[in-house]
Design a protein around this motif. Sequence first.
Motif, PDB file in Angstrom:
ATOM      1  N   GLU A  95      -7.906  -5.781   9.440  1.00  0.00           N
ATOM      2  CA  GLU A  95      -8.900  -4.703   9.351  1.00  0.00           C
ATOM      3  C   GLU A  95      -8.224  -3.339   9.532  1.00  0.00           C
ATOM      4  OE1 GLU A  95     -12.212  -4.953  12.068  1.00  0.00           O
ATOM      5  OE2 GLU A  95     -13.419  -3.649  10.796  1.00  0.00           O
ATOM      6  N   THR A  96      -7.310  -3.274  10.486  1.00  0.00           N
ATOM      7  CA  THR A  96      -6.593  -2.026  10.776  1.00  0.00           C
ATOM      8  C   THR A  96      -5.730  -1.612   9.586  1.00  0.00           C
ATOM      9  OG1 THR A  96      -6.549  -2.623  13.119  1.00  0.00           O
ATOM     10  CG2 THR A  96      -4.972  -0.940  12.394  1.00  0.00           C
ATOM     11  N   ILE A  98     -10.818  -2.242  14.749  1.00  0.00           N
ATOM     12  CA  ILE A  98      -9.673  -1.461  14.310  1.00  0.00           C
ATOM     13  C   ILE A  98      -8.862  -1.061  15.539  1.00  0.00           C
ATOM     14  CG2 ILE A  98      -8.995   0.746  13.293  1.00  0.00           C
ATOM     15  CD1 ILE A  98     -11.257   0.321  11.293  1.00  0.00           C
ATOM     16  N   ASP A 148      -7.983  -8.473  13.446  1.00  0.00           N
ATOM     17  CA  ASP A 148      -7.938  -7.037  13.773  1.00  0.00           C
ATOM     18  C   ASP A 148      -6.824  -6.334  13.007  1.00  0.00           C
ATOM     19  OD1 ASP A 148      -9.991  -7.470  15.537  1.00  0.00           O
ATOM     20  OD2 ASP A 148      -8.827  -7.086  17.360  1.00  0.00           O
ATOM     21  N   LYS A 160      -7.854  -6.632  -1.310  1.00  0.00           N
ATOM     22  CA  LYS A 160      -7.936  -7.529  -0.154  1.00  0.00           C
ATOM     23  C   LYS A 160      -7.994  -9.001  -0.594  1.00  0.00           C
ATOM     24  CE  LYS A 160     -10.629  -3.995   2.282  1.00  0.00           C
ATOM     25  NZ  LYS A 160     -11.779  -3.697   3.133  1.00  0.00           N
ATOM     26  N   TYR A 219      -6.053  -2.570   6.339  1.00  0.00           N
ATOM     27  CA  TYR A 219      -6.873  -2.215   5.176  1.00  0.00           C
ATOM     28  C   TYR A 219      -7.469  -0.816   5.350  1.00  0.00           C
ATOM     29  CZ  TYR A 219      -6.790  -7.115   3.495  1.00  0.00           C
ATOM     30  OH  TYR A 219      -6.413  -8.343   3.018  1.00  0.00           O
ATOM     31  N   GLU A 220      -7.909  -0.534   6.558  1.00  0.00           N
ATOM     32  CA  GLU A 220      -8.533   0.770   6.819  1.00  0.00           C
ATOM     33  C   GLU A 220      -7.537   1.909   6.608  1.00  0.00           C
ATOM     34  OE1 GLU A 220     -10.793   3.876   9.068  1.00  0.00           O
ATOM     35  OE2 GLU A 220      -8.851   3.088   9.709  1.00  0.00           O
ATOM     36  N   ALA A 221      -6.269   1.619   6.915  1.00  0.00           N
ATOM     37  CA  ALA A 221      -5.222   2.634   6.788  1.00  0.00           C
ATOM     38  C   ALA A 221      -4.562   2.610   5.406  1.00  0.00           C
ATOM     39  CB  ALA A 221      -4.170   2.422   7.874  1.00  0.00           C
ATOM     40  N   ASN A 222      -5.082   1.763   4.490  1.00  0.00           N
ATOM     41  CA  ASN A 222      -4.504   1.608   3.147  1.00  0.00           C
ATOM     42  C   ASN A 222      -3.039   1.201   3.170  1.00  0.00           C
ATOM     43  OD1 ASN A 222      -6.826   2.276   1.582  1.00  0.00           O
ATOM     44  ND2 ASN A 222      -6.557   4.393   2.238  1.00  0.00           N
TER      45      ASN A 222
END
Length: 168
Positions: free
Chosen positions: A37-38, A3, A34, A67, A40-43
């Motif tokens: 992933e970044t 991330i 990356d 996803k 998706y993690e932050a919606n």
Amino acid sequence: MAIRQILEFPDPRLRTRAAAVDVVDSRITKLIDDMFETMYEANGIGLAATQVDVHEQVIVIDLSNNKENPRVFINPKIEVIDPELDGFEEGCLSVPGFNESVERPKIVKVSALDREGNEFTETLKGLLAICLQHEMDHLAGKLFVDYLSPAKRQRIRQRLEKEQRRRA
Ligand code: NI
């Protein structure tokens, strides 16, 4: 995968113009992984490399809920097909907590490279057209707040700077 930190308005690095990618090699595919992933993690639904402080023309988008539809656009170029403007309440991971209506052309044709470095051309409309244009602005050092009135932009800037000081 890792991330990466997302730059936030008014960070001056967000104003950098991204250079074209020369070759889609493992460095770029690692960047793409990356970025997904970044995002998706932050919606988020879209992310430009500029936002993770990499100034090369790479965009990732996924409008699905799970996803399921990762899209990659490298060195994108667009042509407006329907210049009629449509307003949409846009948000941005670099301008967290704010949504404002921005008007953009409704239908665009994009030519870009995919994750494998293959060129493709596609006509986009609806949210995908909006999202791609928003992300391409990032590659040009532009943010959706640039479309707002100076007073509104200033108010957002002050609120975010206050929040950034609080976190520091
Ligand atoms: Ni954005």
